[in-house]
Design a protein around this motif. Structure first.
Motif, PDB file in Angstrom:
ATOM      1  N   GLU A 103      30.882   4.223  28.994  1.00  0.00           N
ATOM      2  CA  GLU A 103      31.905   4.111  29.899  1.00  0.00           C
ATOM      3  C   GLU A 103      32.061   2.665  30.422  1.00  0.00           C
ATOM      4  OE1 GLU A 103      34.305   3.619  33.384  1.00  0.00           O
ATOM      5  OE2 GLU A 103      31.988   4.153  33.557  1.00  0.00           O
ATOM      6  N   LYS A 104      30.769   1.984  30.670  1.00  0.00           N
ATOM      7  CA  LYS A 104      30.916   0.675  31.099  1.00  0.00           C
ATOM      8  C   LYS A 104      30.075  -0.022  29.976  1.00  0.00           C
ATOM      9  CE  LYS A 104      28.109  -0.374  34.207  1.00  0.00           C
ATOM     10  NZ  LYS A 104      27.171  -0.254  35.557  1.00  0.00           N
ATOM     11  N   ALA A 105      30.742  -0.708  29.103  1.00  0.00           N
ATOM     12  CA  ALA A 105      30.181  -1.124  27.960  1.00  0.00           C
ATOM     13  C   ALA A 105      29.030  -2.132  28.163  1.00  0.00           C
ATOM     14  CB  ALA A 105      31.300  -1.873  27.008  1.00  0.00           C
ATOM     15  N   ILE A 162      23.117   6.397  26.189  1.00  0.00           N
ATOM     16  CA  ILE A 162      23.917   6.453  27.392  1.00  0.00           C
ATOM     17  C   ILE A 162      23.508   5.516  28.608  1.00  0.00           C
ATOM     18  CG2 ILE A 162      24.830   8.824  27.087  1.00  0.00           C
ATOM     19  CD1 ILE A 162      23.091   9.583  29.518  1.00  0.00           C
ATOM     20  N   ARG A 163      24.698   5.160  29.538  1.00  0.00           N
ATOM     21  CA  ARG A 163      24.196   4.348  30.512  1.00  0.00           C
ATOM     22  C   ARG A 163      24.284   5.360  31.791  1.00  0.00           C
ATOM     23  NH1 ARG A 163      26.534  -1.602  30.908  1.00  0.00           N
ATOM     24  NH2 ARG A 163      25.011  -1.638  32.362  1.00  0.00           N
ATOM     25  N   SER A 164      25.257   5.312  32.845  1.00  0.00           N
ATOM     26  CA  SER A 164      25.486   6.120  33.835  1.00  0.00           C
ATOM     27  C   SER A 164      26.307   7.491  33.384  1.00  0.00           C
ATOM     28  CB  SER A 164      25.970   5.338  35.071  1.00  0.00           C
ATOM     29  OG  SER A 164      25.329   4.485  35.585  1.00  0.00           O
ATOM     30  N   ASP A 165      26.755   7.336  32.048  1.00  0.00           N
ATOM     31  CA  ASP A 165      27.460   8.491  31.567  1.00  0.00           C
ATOM     32  C   ASP A 165      26.945   9.739  31.933  1.00  0.00           C
ATOM     33  OD1 ASP A 165      29.343   6.605  29.786  1.00  0.00           O
ATOM     34  OD2 ASP A 165      27.270   5.719  29.705  1.00  0.00           O
ATOM     35  N   VAL A 193      19.145   9.496  25.409  1.00  0.00           N
ATOM     36  CA  VAL A 193      18.170   8.340  26.033  1.00  0.00           C
ATOM     37  C   VAL A 193      19.209   7.525  27.004  1.00  0.00           C
ATOM     38  CG1 VAL A 193      16.575   6.238  26.088  1.00  0.00           C
ATOM     39  CG2 VAL A 193      16.571   7.984  24.247  1.00  0.00           C
ATOM     40  N   ARG A 194      18.834   7.457  28.363  1.00  0.00           N
ATOM     41  CA  ARG A 194      19.566   6.782  29.311  1.00  0.00           C
ATOM     42  C   ARG A 194      18.898   5.513  29.216  1.00  0.00           C
ATOM     43  NH1 ARG A 194      21.577   3.482  32.837  1.00  0.00           N
ATOM     44  NH2 ARG A 194      22.012   4.438  34.940  1.00  0.00           N
ATOM     45  N   ALA A 195      19.727   4.482  28.733  1.00  0.00           N
ATOM     46  CA  ALA A 195      19.283   2.999  28.755  1.00  0.00           C
ATOM     47  C   ALA A 195      19.549   2.459  30.331  1.00  0.00           C
ATOM     48  CB  ALA A 195      20.352   2.230  27.998  1.00  0.00           C
ATOM     49  N   GLY A 196      18.472   2.434  30.923  1.00  0.00           N
ATOM     50  CA  GLY A 196      18.205   2.394  32.169  1.00  0.00           C
ATOM     51  C   GLY A 196      17.301   3.327  33.054  1.00  0.00           C
ATOM     52  N   ALA A 197      17.213   3.043  34.513  1.00  0.00           N
ATOM     53  CA  ALA A 197      16.339   3.794  35.030  1.00  0.00           C
ATOM     54  C   ALA A 197      16.516   5.136  35.622  1.00  0.00           C
ATOM     55  CB  ALA A 197      15.814   2.895  36.293  1.00  0.00           C
ATOM     56  N   GLY A 198      17.671   5.086  36.388  1.00  0.00           N
ATOM     57  CA  GLY A 198      18.041   6.339  37.044  1.00  0.00           C
ATOM     58  C   GLY A 198      18.628   7.339  36.225  1.00  0.00           C
ATOM     59  N   TYR A 199      18.231   8.591  36.250  1.00  0.00           N
ATOM     60  CA  TYR A 199      18.786   9.619  35.247  1.00  0.00           C
ATOM     61  C   TYR A 199      19.176  10.902  35.972  1.00  0.00           C
ATOM     62  CZ  TYR A 199      13.885  11.018  36.279  1.00  0.00           C
ATOM     63  OH  TYR A 199      12.821  11.321  37.091  1.00  0.00           O
ATOM     64  N   GLN A 229      13.326  -1.833  32.386  1.00  0.00           N
ATOM     65  CA  GLN A 229      14.218  -2.758  31.426  1.00  0.00           C
ATOM     66  C   GLN A 229      15.169  -3.368  32.299  1.00  0.00           C
ATOM     67  OE1 GLN A 229      13.074  -3.394  28.370  1.00  0.00           O
ATOM     68  NE2 GLN A 229      11.501  -1.939  28.560  1.00  0.00           N
ATOM     69  N   ASN A 230      15.769  -2.807  33.394  1.00  0.00           N
ATOM     70  CA  ASN A 230      16.955  -3.460  34.162  1.00  0.00           C
ATOM     71  C   ASN A 230      16.380  -4.219  35.518  1.00  0.00           C
ATOM     72  OD1 ASN A 230      18.824  -2.726  32.556  1.00  0.00           O
ATOM     73  ND2 ASN A 230      19.329  -0.645  33.781  1.00  0.00           N
ATOM     74  N   ALA A 231      15.197  -4.088  35.641  1.00  0.00           N
ATOM     75  CA  ALA A 231      14.392  -4.496  36.899  1.00  0.00           C
ATOM     76  C   ALA A 231      14.632  -6.160  37.546  1.00  0.00           C
ATOM     77  CB  ALA A 231      12.787  -4.146  36.878  1.00  0.00           C
ATOM     78  N   ALA A 262      20.366   1.064  44.655  1.00  0.00           N
ATOM     79  CA  ALA A 262      19.888   2.338  44.129  1.00  0.00           C
ATOM     80  C   ALA A 262      21.262   3.214  43.748  1.00  0.00           C
ATOM     81  CB  ALA A 262      18.860   3.019  45.255  1.00  0.00           C
ATOM     82  N   ARG A 263      21.471   4.332  44.551  1.00  0.00           N
ATOM     83  CA  ARG A 263      22.677   5.023  44.568  1.00  0.00           C
ATOM     84  C   ARG A 263      23.504   5.000  45.721  1.00  0.00           C
ATOM     85  NH1 ARG A 263      21.497   3.885  39.948  1.00  0.00           N
ATOM     86  NH2 ARG A 263      21.070   5.221  38.359  1.00  0.00           N
ATOM     87  N   VAL A 264      24.749   4.940  45.455  1.00  0.00           N
ATOM     88  CA  VAL A 264      25.638   4.834  46.644  1.00  0.00           C
ATOM     89  C   VAL A 264      25.389   6.157  47.618  1.00  0.00           C
ATOM     90  CG1 VAL A 264      27.851   5.916  45.910  1.00  0.00           C
ATOM     91  CG2 VAL A 264      27.852   3.994  47.538  1.00  0.00           C
ATOM     92  N   LYS A 276      32.177  -2.192  40.560  1.00  0.00           N
ATOM     93  CA  LYS A 276      31.425  -1.286  39.515  1.00  0.00           C
ATOM     94  C   LYS A 276      29.862  -1.864  39.674  1.00  0.00           C
ATOM     95  CE  LYS A 276      34.015   0.453  35.739  1.00  0.00           C
ATOM     96  NZ  LYS A 276      34.157   0.761  34.601  1.00  0.00           N
ATOM     97  N   LYS A 277      29.175  -0.674  39.299  1.00  0.00           N
ATOM     98  CA  LYS A 277      27.734  -0.890  39.369  1.00  0.00           C
ATOM     99  C   LYS A 277      27.311  -2.157  38.378  1.00  0.00           C
ATOM    100  CE  LYS A 277      24.925   2.701  38.979  1.00  0.00           C
ATOM    101  NZ  LYS A 277      23.864   2.687  37.828  1.00  0.00           N
ATOM    102  N   MET A 278      26.757  -3.253  39.001  1.00  0.00           N
ATOM    103  CA  MET A 278      26.778  -4.562  38.527  1.00  0.00           C
ATOM    104  C   MET A 278      25.254  -5.049  38.469  1.00  0.00           C
ATOM    105  SD  MET A 278      29.546  -5.932  37.568  1.00  0.00           S
ATOM    106  CE  MET A 278      28.967  -7.685  37.154  1.00  0.00           C
TER     107      MET A 278
HETATM  108  C1  3PG Z   1      19.933   2.091  36.013  1.00  0.00           C
HETATM  109  O1  3PG Z   1      19.616   3.162  37.051  1.00  0.00           O
HETATM  110  O2  3PG Z   1      19.127   1.629  35.668  1.00  0.00           O
HETATM  111  C2  3PG Z   1      21.183   1.454  36.750  1.00  0.00           C
HETATM  112  O3  3PG Z   1      21.548   1.836  37.942  1.00  0.00           O
HETATM  113  C3  3PG Z   1      22.006   0.693  35.947  1.00  0.00           C
HETATM  114  O4  3PG Z   1      23.030   1.759  35.614  1.00  0.00           O
HETATM  115  P1  3PG Z   1      24.240   1.348  34.513  1.00  0.00           P
HETATM  116  O5  3PG Z   1      23.452   1.153  33.168  1.00  0.00           O
HETATM  117  O6  3PG Z   1      25.458   2.408  34.697  1.00  0.00           O
HETATM  118  O7  3PG Z   1      24.878  -0.057  34.812  1.00  0.00           O
END
Ligand code: 3PG
Length: 320
Positions: free
Chosen positions: A10-12, A56-59, A76-82, A103-105, A224-226, A275-277
């Motif tokens: 959703e966020k490319a 996916i990302r935050s999808d 696979v969630r490309a990122g940390a938080g699932y 990977q996003n650290a 982290a998360r709002v 948006k989450k940056m």
């Molecule tokens: C994460 O959990 O890796 C970050 O919050 C990244 O989220 P995003 O892929 O939606 O930017």
């Protein structure tokens, strides 16, 4: 076997990262299907039909998505938080869920310092600000992101403190931060940076009790998360304490009362992104996107589920 991998974001990602993902997928002789910048859940529901894997990302991947994705084997969630993946629904459908921890650290860590400097220098409004050297920062959660922030904090000459319910104190010490024995103990320091996942336990857990313990110039940093922050309590603190700052990657859900409360014309007490940056850098997009694509290929071709075990591990306390 020709497999179809859906990139649903959703966020490319940056175009360069998408090209790299495509290369990995094509080398495996799979097909990449792209659904970027989509606007509605219906678009996602239509796109998942017939795909074998998803990046996916935050999808949101919930029961409805899994229902439509009858052929799906791995997400696979490309990122940390699932927290955006319904793991129970995945398990029920025998869909493997993975993340790409770390990977996003660095991208997030640089954003943390970006926001801290903007705040400390009064958003460059011409008045005297202050320096970060010798100041104290405390980490709630000491995973990959917090450690990357800690590394930068050391470079800035700050003192680091950390509490992580899943990491023993000795390990925290070995990594160069001062262990703190409770969540409350973190809030004795000027900066508190949140690096916990969104769970039932952490949801709205950063409340008035904790925030009101913070010393003068107390600053909460939330990349982290709002939802981890108790929004009404945070608003109350900002209203009663003109010294208090909130720096967050994504705005509180109801931002208008926040803006009114701080009357912050120069954007130094309340800094937020639209948006989450945190993960929005070319490097992080490359790292997380390529890791996700490789994990999918490794899963299908070699039965690799290593990253999936990482997901399970973080759900288990370290002392168990
Ligand atoms: C994460 O959990 O890796 C970050 O919050 C990244 O989220 P995003 O892929 O939606 O930017």
């Amino acid at each position: 076997k020709n497999r179809t991998v859906l990139l649903a974001t959703e966020k490319a990602f940056a175009a360069g990262a998408v090209a790299k993902i495509e290369t990995v997928v094509k080398e495996a002789k799979y097909t990449l299907k792209k659904l970027e910048n989509y606007k509605s859940k219906d678009d996602l529901l239509a796109a998942v039909e017939g795909v074998d894997a998803m990046i996916i990302r935050s999808d949101i991947v919930d029961a409805a998505v899994l229902e439509k994705a009858a052929q799906l084997k791995i997400v696979v969630r490309a990122g940390a938080g699932y927290d955006n993946i319904d793991l129970k629904a995945c398990e029920a459908k025998s869909v493997v869920a993975m993340n790409t921890p770390g990977q996003n650290a660095n991208a997030v860590a640089e954003l943390v310092f970006g926001m801290m400097i903007v705040s400390a220098r009064n958003n460059f409004d011409g008045t005297s600000g202050f320096e970060l050297v010798n100041r104290e920062i405390a980490f709630y959660g000491f995973g990959a992101v917090a450690r990357a922030v800690h590394k930068l904090a050391v470079g800035f000459g700050m003192k680091s403190f950390a509490y992580d319910p899943y990491i023993p104190a000795e390990k925290i010490k070995e990594m160069g931060a001062e262990p703190v024995t409770s969540v409350a103990g973190l809030f004795e320091h000027q900066y508190v940076s949140l690096h916990v996942p969104l769970t039932e336990e952490t949801k709205a857990s950063i409340n008035k009790d904790l925030l009101s313990k913070m010393p003068k110039g107390g600053t909460l940093i939330n990349t982290a998360r709002v939802e981890v922050v108790h929004e009404a309590d945070m608003l109350e603190i900002l209203k009663v304490r003109p010294d208090f700052c909130y720096l967050c990657d994504v705005a509180p859900k109801d931002i208008e009362p926040f803006k009114a409360a701080v009357g912050d014309k120069f954007g130094k007490r309340l800094i937020f992104t639209k948006k989450k940056m945190g993960a929005q850098t070319a490097e992080a997009n490359d790292n997380a996107g390529v890791a996700a694509a490789n994990q999918i290929v490794g899963f299908f071709e070699k039965g690799e589920t290593a990253a999936w075990r990482v997901v399970l591990e973080v759900l288990q306390p370290a002392d168990e």
